[in-house]
Write an enzyme that holds these catalytic residues in place. Structure first.
Site, short mmCIF file in Angstrom:
data_model
loop_
_atom_site.label_atom_id
_atom_site.label_comp_id
_atom_site.label_asym_id
_atom_site.label_seq_id
_atom_site.Cartn_x
_atom_site.Cartn_y
_atom_site.Cartn_z
N GLY A 178 0.88 -1.17 -0.08
CA GLY A 178 0.09 -0.13 0.00
C GLY A 178 0.80 1.19 -0.01
O GLY A 178 1.95 1.50 -0.75
N GLU A 202 18.70 -5.34 -23.97
CA GLU A 202 19.20 -6.93 -24.43
C GLU A 202 18.24 -7.49 -25.14
O GLU A 202 18.10 -8.73 -25.47
CB GLU A 202 19.84 -7.52 -23.33
N THR A 204 13.70 -6.90 -26.14
CA THR A 204 12.49 -6.97 -25.45
C THR A 204 11.82 -8.19 -25.50
O THR A 204 12.36 -9.44 -25.85
CB THR A 204 11.25 -6.06 -26.48
#
Length: 225
Positions: A178, A202, A204
């Site tokens: 929270g 490096e 996606t």
């Protein structure tokens, strides 16, 4: 990277060193980023920069079996390293989250099924299991690299899994704690920001899935795009 040949094309791609103070090299600006702010990322401009042959890394000979393919093979060694970075961030978040949950009276038990525990404990166990999977994938990919065993598929699998897991765990840690997690009282918000790049550089997530698919199906880059 640069092209060392006029005819050989991709086979002539070679890495070389460009000193920062070299004539024609200008650092335009330092980028303002979401995370990993301790590591500078800059926009660099090259204006008629000429590099002497002494700056070439490796042999000047053009090997058609290497070139661009050799450059891409470098990722097989670096992707498990990025996976390890993501795993480290996720582990730190899990350890801090366990401490906060325990202090709040949440019992995390390995002797009870997850559905017999609190929602927070069940979520923690799920994330920890996910972390274990990414850890083992990275270990395997790194072991293969250390032993000169082809690991293109495993390297991409480890990087894809770890990058996704790190983002999932750090963001979930913010959610479970929270206002404490969202504030700067803990490092959760920093880890959440830092973890995102692990799923991007490096290669996606989508690139890793494409590499894995090609290896599983035995298809080339021209056959599966």
């Amino acid at each position: 990277m640069g092209d060392a040949g006029q005819i050989e094309g991709r086979a002539a791609i070679k890495p070389f060193i460009v000193p920062r103070e070299h004539p024609g090299v200008t650092i335009e600006r330092l980028e303002k980023k979401l995370g990993i702010k301790g590591s500078d990322t800059a926009t660099i401009r090259f204006d008629n920069v000429r590099i002497p042959k002494e700056n070439l890394l490796g042999s000047p000979e053009i090997d058609t079996s290497k070139g661009f393919g050799g450059v891409m093979e470098t990722f097989d060694n670096t992707r498990p390293i990025v996976a390890a970075m993501a795993i480290g961030i996720a582990r730190a978040a899990l350890e801090e989250l366990r401490k906060i949950l325990t202090d709040a009276g949440v019992e995390i038990s390995y002797d009870k099924p997850w559905h017999a525990q609190s929602a927070a404990a069940a979520e923690f166990l799920r994330m920890e299991a996910d972390w274990e999977a990414s850890y083992l994938l990275a270990l395997r990919a790194a072991w293969q690299a250390d032993n000169s065993i082809p690991n293109s598929k495993e390297a991409s699998m480890s990087k894809a899994k770890a990058g996704r897991v790190a983002s999932d765990i750090t963001l979930k840690a913010v959610e479970l704690t929270g206002t404490t997690g969202y504030s700067q009282q803990t490092l959760f918000e920093k880890w959440a920001r830092d973890s995102k790049i692990m799923d991007i550089f490096e290669g996606t997530q989508q690139i890793q899935q494409l590499v894995v698919a090609r290896r599983l199906l035995g298809l080339s880059s021209s056959e599966l795009k």
